[in-house]
Enzyme design. Structure first.
Site, PDB file in Angstrom:
ATOM      1  N   LYS A 259      59.474  26.643  51.504  1.00 47.35           N
ATOM      2  CA  LYS A 259      58.498  27.715  51.345  1.00 47.35           C
ATOM      3  C   LYS A 259      58.849  28.597  50.142  1.00 47.35           C
ATOM      4  O   LYS A 259      57.964  29.009  49.379  1.00 47.35           O
ATOM      5  CB  LYS A 259      58.419  28.564  52.606  1.00 47.35           C
ATOM      6  CG  LYS A 259      57.461  29.765  52.505  1.00 47.35           C
ATOM      7  CD  LYS A 259      56.036  29.334  52.154  1.00 47.35           C
ATOM      8  CE  LYS A 259      55.116  30.531  51.911  1.00 47.35           C
ATOM      9  NZ  LYS A 259      54.811  31.305  53.125  1.00 47.35           N
TER      10      LYS A 259
ATOM     11  N   SER B 260      57.928  33.531  56.968  1.00 44.99           N
ATOM     12  CA  SER B 260      58.590  33.139  55.720  1.00 44.99           C
ATOM     13  C   SER B 260      59.772  34.069  55.499  1.00 44.99           C
ATOM     14  O   SER B 260      59.594  35.244  55.148  1.00 44.99           O
ATOM     15  CB  SER B 260      57.613  33.240  54.539  1.00 44.99           C
ATOM     16  OG  SER B 260      56.556  32.326  54.688  1.00 44.99           O
TER      17      SER B 260
ATOM     18  N   LYS C  50      58.473  39.834  48.519  1.00 43.67           N
ATOM     19  CA  LYS C  50      59.557  39.513  49.453  1.00 43.67           C
ATOM     20  C   LYS C  50      60.038  38.084  49.267  1.00 43.67           C
ATOM     21  O   LYS C  50      61.237  37.804  49.225  1.00 43.67           O
ATOM     22  CB  LYS C  50      59.066  39.751  50.885  1.00 43.67           C
ATOM     23  CG  LYS C  50      60.048  39.393  51.978  1.00 43.67           C
ATOM     24  CD  LYS C  50      59.722  38.055  52.632  1.00 43.67           C
ATOM     25  CE  LYS C  50      58.380  38.064  53.309  1.00 43.67           C
ATOM     26  NZ  LYS C  50      58.086  36.774  53.987  1.00 43.67           N
TER      27      LYS C  50
END
Length: 300
Positions: A174, A99, A242
């Site tokens: 995502k 990701s 993140k």
């Protein structure tokens, strides 16, 4: 399901990557693997061949999967001196299931495409549980022909598999997923703190809410974690941080405002600042509890 064994590569054998790779091995494919640190024992004991570099994997495999934590990690795996790029040849496929940043993904894809190799970005949702159960949701960006070639392999690792669009679109999906998940965790946390502070039994409140419009997978799984105080990852706060940073960086580039995403990112930052970055992202509730001076429940 593929009808004959394929030569596959898998780079990154962490909490997610190891079980995903394991499903490919169990399906009878020939795996060439590389990871930072120790290779998990079950993979070391399997038919997989351990390679000393990402280049070694790329030289031997026709389809190379990557599952590492962040954008710089993918860049290093691909483009370091002994990286994937140096071992590729025309006709292979690179599949990044990490990701990472959608914008950088598009740049990576162009560099890989330049030597006649297809590139798919295919981040996943479902966490360690989904990786082990082969029930991951897989969001894919890239060309249709490459997707069709790799889809039987995706089906060994997940159940909800969608080609969203071009390179970068899988990563964009995502990021959108992580926005929704983070905001739902915060909502469930606030609701359970409110109920508990008011004197209601949070477990019974959760049970009642599960039968109504407020029902969600987050309430079901992470609500239970908040009540039982089971914050072992799972999916670490540090990794979700993140992903939310990617969302906020993208928002700045696109000129859009994501105020609730920013708030969720700050709650996770508060957890990380208090030494909880390695806990499951359901522990976001701990930041809310600190502000409320009240815990949803006491550990049993």
């Amino acid at each position: 399901m593929t009808t004959s064994p394929l030569k596959l590569g898998f780079i990154g054998l962490g909490i997610m990557g190891a079980p995903m790779c394991g499903h490919l091995i169990k399906a009878g494919h020939q795996l060439f693997v590389h990871t930072v640190g120790k290779v998990p024992q079950d993979i070391a004991d399997s038919s997989a061949t351990v390679c000393t570099s990402a280049r070694g994997v790329a030289e031997r495999a026709d389809i190379i999967f990557i599952m590492v934590p962040d954008t710089p990690d993918v860049e290093a795996v691909l483009f370091d001196e002994r990286g994937v790029l140096s071992g590729l040849s025309t006709g292979k496929v690179v599949v990044d299931m990490s990701s990472i940043c959608p914008i950088r993904t598009k740049e990576f894809a162009k560099r890989i495409n330049h030597i006649g190799v297809d590139y798919l970005d295919a981040p996943v949702s479902g966490g360690e549980v989904g990786a082990k159960a082969a029930s991951l949701t897989i969001m894919v960006g890239g060309p249709q022909q490459a997707f069709d070639r790799v889809k039987p392999l995706f089906e060994l690792m997940g159940k909800n598999i969608t080609l969203v669009g071009d390179n970068g679109d899988g990563q964009t999906t995502k990021v959108a997923n992580q926005i929704i998940v983070a905001l739902n965790i915060a909502a469930v946390g606030e609701a359970l703190i409110f109920a508990s502070k008011a004197g209601a039994d949070p477990a019974k409140v959760r049970q009642a809410l599960m039968g109504g419009f407020a029902s969600s997978r987050i309430l079901e799984v992470h609500g239970e974690r908040m009540i039982k105080r089971t914050f072992e990852p799972g999916f670490r706060i540090g990794l979700h941080q993140k992903d939310l940073n990617l969302a906020l960086q993208g928002a700045r580039t696109l000129g859009v405002s994501l105020p609730q995403t920013a708030n969720a990112a700050q709650l996770m930052q508060a957890c990380a600042a208090n030494g909880m970055g390695n806990l499951d992202h359901s522990a976001l509730v701990r930041a809310l509890e600190l502000m409320a001076n009240h815990e949803v429940a006491k550990a049993e």
